[in-house]
Design an enzyme around this catalytic site. Structure first.
Site, PDB file in Angstrom:
ATOM      1  N   LYS C  79       0.678  -0.882  -0.373  1.00 35.40           N
ATOM      2  CA  LYS C  79       0.311  -0.037  -0.150  1.00 35.40           C
ATOM      3  C   LYS C  79       0.808   1.558  -0.186  1.00 35.40           C
ATOM      4  CE  LYS C  79      -4.427   1.697   2.953  1.00 35.40           C
ATOM      5  NZ  LYS C  79      -4.704   1.200   4.346  1.00 35.40           N
ATOM      6  N   SER C 154      -9.500   1.736   3.577  1.00 35.44           N
ATOM      7  CA  SER C 154      -8.876   2.486   1.972  1.00 35.44           C
ATOM      8  C   SER C 154      -7.321   2.077   1.964  1.00 35.44           C
ATOM      9  CB  SER C 154      -7.990   3.795   3.262  1.00 35.44           C
ATOM     10  OG  SER C 154      -7.328   3.015   3.945  1.00 35.44           O
ATOM     11  N   SER C 178      -9.204  -0.388   7.446  1.00 33.29           N
ATOM     12  CA  SER C 178      -8.925   0.127   6.302  1.00 33.29           C
ATOM     13  C   SER C 178      -8.084  -1.099   5.389  1.00 33.29           C
ATOM     14  CB  SER C 178      -7.953   0.575   6.198  1.00 33.29           C
ATOM     15  OG  SER C 178      -8.565   2.517   6.863  1.00 33.29           O
TER      16      SER C 178
END
Lengths: 483, 98, 481
Positions: C79, C154, C178
């Site tokens: 990420k 997210s 997330s």
């Protein structure tokens, strides 16, 4: 009909916030070196630059030194101490927050005495906490930019906050000198105002005599010397008195002292008072300080000034006055002790230090830390003087040269031909010559003018370039003259 | 409940600009969110200790400290390389006062 | 078996044994990326050359007789809020658009040391703030199951990449759900470990007391394997823990006989999709048939978890994001003077959701409001933790939905931020309390989108999650692809 126009009497009330840079090897929250004077931006890493994703990790030595200073100031150590973020935007502050301590400072409720004996006054210390220093900004005069050096960002500081117990500039200076001495003894910092390793902010207000209520106070910054502090305090007390006498109000504000001009200027207006939004730093777990740890730090405290002074009197038989002067600085005290340990009479060592030593430090604007003359070389010098290998005058000359360079006195004296004249016959020749060349003075002496002898001694000394003992010269002259 | 003054002060503290024509919307936004979290006031937290850190205590991790040994320092180019403006060895920022 | 169908553990085993060449699996992933990436937009950065170089190096070392690391040759996506040295790291934000970190996050370094191949950086909601990956400055990510739908957030990019085969496994970060929620929306496994298990050094902070990196994987065994690799006590993170129980693949019971499962009564009432409720109950029932003991109970504090979460998260975030000021790195918008530069830079550099949360957070910390908001939320946090501690005296694991709804349609969530905050109700407790939690695929919704079930365990009890997860996988039969 006119009102009783008696002017009110005021007394000055002063509190101090003193920031001291600790002499640790590394910064408070990262492993960068914390040294002074390195090329810009070379003592930096992602943490102290506040780069994304970085985290602070607390330096153990900072905790120990903060505790040591706190204990030496009679403080209570806070058993669970924590760091808080103080949020404000400024370019010397890479994260735009400073990691400091607000809610649980590491030490609280101490005191430091100023004055001696019956005159001693205890100045109370509200708290002592640790925090990180900011980077350095230099203003570029030509352009519209400011240059940032982050070397200093993250250097550990302790902040010492007093209660408003001080009454005038003299007390403030006495307090700061005592504080410097205590911190110097702990070797926690070199406390140099001019270098910024000690910074003082003065909070000053006026209080009506007899009243319990404190007046509005102002904070004064940019005080870079004891002289500036004194002048600033006197000026601010005067400024506030004039305002109050004129019936005006004192604005609570921060003022910046300009020592060149001898005035202070308002820095920030309090309408837009800074809201620092302090909250506990989530990246740093609390530090739990055990009784054992406190004991260990207490036991590791070096012999402090009072004890050392008494011990010097006891062990070395020097007068209390001498001991008092020498123990003002732990470096001087150590210098004394190490030199005396080499077999030199303690009183001689203390005389040298108190006399020539202190004079030279003042003249050369040196701190005791800057003394380079080693105990061995110091001892050698004193011995050479004792054994008349060099005259007093020569000894002083060599001392002045060696105090900041640690040259070897023996080699120096030899190389420069400064040994006392030993050869009696050469001296006698010179004496005879001086007598021959100064008939008038000889006559005067013979006629009872003692002063003339002094003149002849002077001439002889000049002729041998000082390298004879005045007593020997005097004796020899008398001999020759009376012959 | 959230005044325009509060919104503006918060914006100043956060160094964010809120254009004139967006201010009322931003104020309402903030007000709604504050009202949303206000429900917490229903709970009696008078004698409750705040829970700032969730695991250190439970994992017996106290006093996470570092030795005073130099381990970092100084690849200036790598570190300052991202600075928007440089002046040789320094980072350059708009002029500050005092 | 098709090479892309292998799990990360299976692939690593074969590469280490020399049965598969690391380049082969890597190229299969690149082919899949060519097929789908243009629509899905999982990646912000793809480092093909670096990945190939690593694959070649691994093959060379293997031929030389070296034993390769536990994730040898496994193509992993990271990420984009985890720092990768020399590789752009943006946090999905304009303010870090050209930022290149000078160091690797510890979790990333651990992956490299295990011989994983870092493919690139995945898309995310800006600074981790969001649950649909629509707030990224660099465009949104689509759900591989239905490209009109969000991949969740997210860590949407990471979850979509795993689900679509664009990587074998991924690392996301979880502050309010997330990792778990996008895993749920994409039909894969997402784990948030106990807070402090994975070092936060290099994890660009959103909410420091809650952020945790976690694996997003095809199955439970992969999840355990990835966690073992990325977890470590890190001297650079004072909140990271020493855990000696990280060999999660071993000694995990193969059944749930006698396991006590608590099912929190859903007192947030409306909003839970009935199909999801049904799916959760069928998981519970199946586990009961295998010997688990079920009990519904009332946690009593669900109403307060989302408000407490947002107050704390926004408060800490408002401070963590102060460093983005245009002075040392990142975007700088030229302006007159210092303050103008700060304001213009930050206003232009941060998106609307980030600015909204900074304002709320600044408010919660500000003078006059600190006690009422931030401090109160921290106290409520303790009450929430107390409620969970009490539950874990009676139960070994808690079971419930990961998300009240399936993946939303793209473009719909921006309407009402508060409504979308409420969707975090099931996931935020694990962040507030630090407890580990995992989302597992459990059923398909009638709309063709995955439903996830969430398991929560007491602090340090990841092994219970792996235990129950593995049993559920057995029951469910096959993996999704």
């Amino acid at each position: 009909m006119s009102e009783n126009d008696v002017k009110k009497e005021y007394e000055t009330v002063i509190g101090l916030e003193v920031h001291v840079e600790l002499s640790t090897r590394t910064k408070i929250f990262c492993g960068c070196a914390a040294t002074f004077g390195a090329p810009p931006n070379t003592l930096v890493c992602p943490v102290c630059l506040g780069m994304p994703g970085t985290l602070p990790v607390l330096n153990r030595r900072v905790v120990e030194l903060a505790m040591a200073v706190g204990l030496a100031l009679g403080c209570d150590v806070t058993r669970t101490t924590r760091f808080d973020r103080k949020n404000y935007f400024y370019p010397d502050n890479p994260q735009n927050y400073q990691i400091s301590q607000l809610y649980l400072p590491i030490c609280r409720n101490g005191w430091l005495g100023i004055g001696e004996g019956d005159d001693e006054r205890k100045i109370r210390i509200h708290e002592l906490h640790a925090e990180e220093d900011a980077g350095k900004l230099t203003h570029d005069e030509e352009g519209k930019e400011t240059l940032v050096d982050y070397n200093r960002a993250g250097v550990p500081l302790i902040e010492i906050v007093t209660e408003p117990d001080l009454k005038n500039a003299g007390e403030v200076i006495a307090f700061l000198e005592k504080l410097r001495m205590v911190i110097g003894y702990l070797e926690a910092s070199d406390c140099k105002l001019q270098e910024g390793s000690m910074r003082v902010d003065v909070n000053l207000s006026l209080r009506e005599v007899g009243s319990e209520q404190l007046g509005t106070r102002t904070e004064m910054k940019n005080l870079n010397s004891f002289r500036a502090i004194t002048r600033a305090i006197d000026a601010e007390a005067k400024r506030q008195k004039e305002l109050l006498d004129a019936g005006k109000e004192i604005l609570q504000e921060t003022r910046r002292w300009d020592d060149q001009k001898g005035v202070s200027y308002s820095m920030r207006s309090k309408e837009d008072a800074q809201d620092y939004r302090y909250f506990p730093d989530p990246d740093l777990p609390p530090v739990v300080i055990s009784e054992e740890w406190i004991q260990a730090v207490r036991e590791a405290l070096p012999e402090m000034r009072e004890e050392r002074k008494e011990r010097f009197v006891r062990e070395y038989g020097i007068p209390a006055y001498d001991a008092g002067v020498i123990t003002q600085s732990v470096r001087l005290a150590r210098w004394f002790e190490q030199t005396a340990a080499l077999g030199i009479m303690p009183k001689k060592v203390s005389n040298w230090i108190m006399g020539e030593g202190l004079r030279l430090l003042r003249e050369k604007e040196m701190d005791p830390e800057d003394v380079r003359l080693s105990p061995e070389h110091f001892a050698a010098l004193i011995r050479m003087n004792e054994e008349d290998e060099i005259t007093n005058a020569t000894a002083k000359e060599v001392f002045a040269k060696a105090i900041d360079t640690d040259l070897d006195p023996k080699s120096y004296v030899k190389a420069n031909g400064l040994m006392t004249m030993r050869d009696d016959s050469l001296l006698r020749e010179t004496v005879k010559r001086v007598i021959a060349e100064n008939e008038k003075s000889v006559a005067d002496y013979k006629n009872g003018k003692e002063k003339a002898l002094g003149y002849l001694v002077g001439q002889t000394m000049k002729a041998v370039r000082g390298q004879a003992l005045p007593a020997a010269v005097t004796a020899m002259l008398k001999e020759e003259l009376n012959a | 409940m959230i005044s325009m003054e509060t919104l503006e002060r918060v914006g100043r503290l956060a160094e964010l600009e809120i254009p004139e024509n967006q201010r009322e919307a931003a104020r309402q936004d903030l007000e709604k969110m504050v009202a949303f979290v206000d429900v917490m006031k229903e709970l009696n937290v008078k004698d409750v200790e705040p829970l700032y850190q969730v695991t250190a205590e439970r994992a017996g991790m106290q006093n996470v400290l570092r030795d005073d040994v130099v381990t970092e320092g100084g690849d200036r180019e790598a570190l300052l390389g991202n600075a928007p403006k440089r002046r040789g060895e320094f980072a350059s920022v708009p002029k500050t006062f005092a | 078996m098709k090479i892309l169908d292998l799990t990360a553990v299976e692939l690593a085993e074969r590469i280490r044994r020399g049965e598969i060449d690391a380049m082969e699996s890597l190229e299969a992933v690149f082919d899949r990326i060519s097929e789908r990436e243009e629509q899905l937009h999982c990646y912000l950065v793809l480092d093909r050359e670096g990945a190939r170089a690593k694959a070649r190096e691994l093959q060379k070392r293997r031929s030389a007789g070296e034993v390769l690391g536990p994730l040898a040759g496994v193509p992993v996506a990271v990420k984009d809020n985890l720092c990768t040295k020399g590789m752009g790291t943006t946090c999905g934000s304009r303010i870090l658009e050209n930022y290149i970190p000078p160091y690797d996050a510890t979790a990333v370094r651990n992956l490299r040391n295990a011989d994983a191949i870092i493919l690139g950086k995945t898309n995310l909601d800006e600074f981790g703030m969001g649950n649909t990956t629509e707030s990224s400055y660099f465009g949104l990510t689509r759900n591989p199951w239905n490209e009109e739908r969000s991949a969740g957030g997210s860590s949407g990019g990471s979850a979509a990449a795993v689900a679509s085969g664009e990587c074998y496994a991924a690392i996301g970060t979880d502050t309010g759900g997330s990792v778990r929620q996008p895993a749920s929306h994409c039909g894969v496994v997402g784990l948030k470990p106990t807070y402090g298990t994975v070092s936060r050094n290099g994890l660009i902070a959103y909410c420091s007391s809650m952020d945790q990196a976690g694996p997003i994987t095809k199955d439970v065994r992969d999840s355990a394997a990835l966690l073992s690799v990325i977890a470590s006590r890190d001297p650079k993170d004072a909140t990271s823990l020493q855990r000696d129980d990280l060999s999660f693949l071993e000694n995990i019971p193969q059944d749930v006989e006698g396991l006590r499962i608590g099912i929190p009564a859903d007192d947030s009432g409306k909003g839970l999709d009935p199909e999801i409720r049904e799916a959760i109950w069928s998981v519970a029932t199946a586990l009961k048939e295998r010997g688990a003991v079920l009990e519904e109970f009332d946690l009593g504090i669900m109403k307060y978890v989302v408000p407490a979460y947002y107050t704390i998260a926004c408060g800490e975030a408002s401070s963590n994001l102060e460093r983005y000021d245009g002075m040392k790195y990142g975007l700088r918008v030229s302006a007159e003077g210092l303050q103008e530069t700060y304001r213009k830079t930050r206003t232009a550099g941060f998106g609307a959701e980030v600015r909204r949360r900074i304002l709320l957070g600044t408010f919660a910390l500000s003078e006059g409001y600190y006690d009422e908001y931030y401090m109160t939320a921290m106290k409520v946090r303790r009450l929430i933790r107390d409620a969970y501690d009490k539950a874990f005296l009676k139960y070994d694991v808690l079971l419930g939905p990961t998300s009240p709804q399936i993946a939303p349609k793209l473009g719909e969530s921006g309407m009402d931020p508060l409504a979308s905050y409420l969707a975090d109700v099931y996931t935020v407790p694990a962040n507030l309390t630090g407890m580990p939690a995992m989302s597992l695929p459990c059923a398909m919704h009638s709309t063709g989108l995955p439903i996830g079930v969430q398991l929560t365990a007491a602090l340090f009890q990841e092994k219970t999650l792996f235990q129950v997860g593995a049993v559920w996988e057995q029951i469910r039969g096959k993996r999704y692809e």
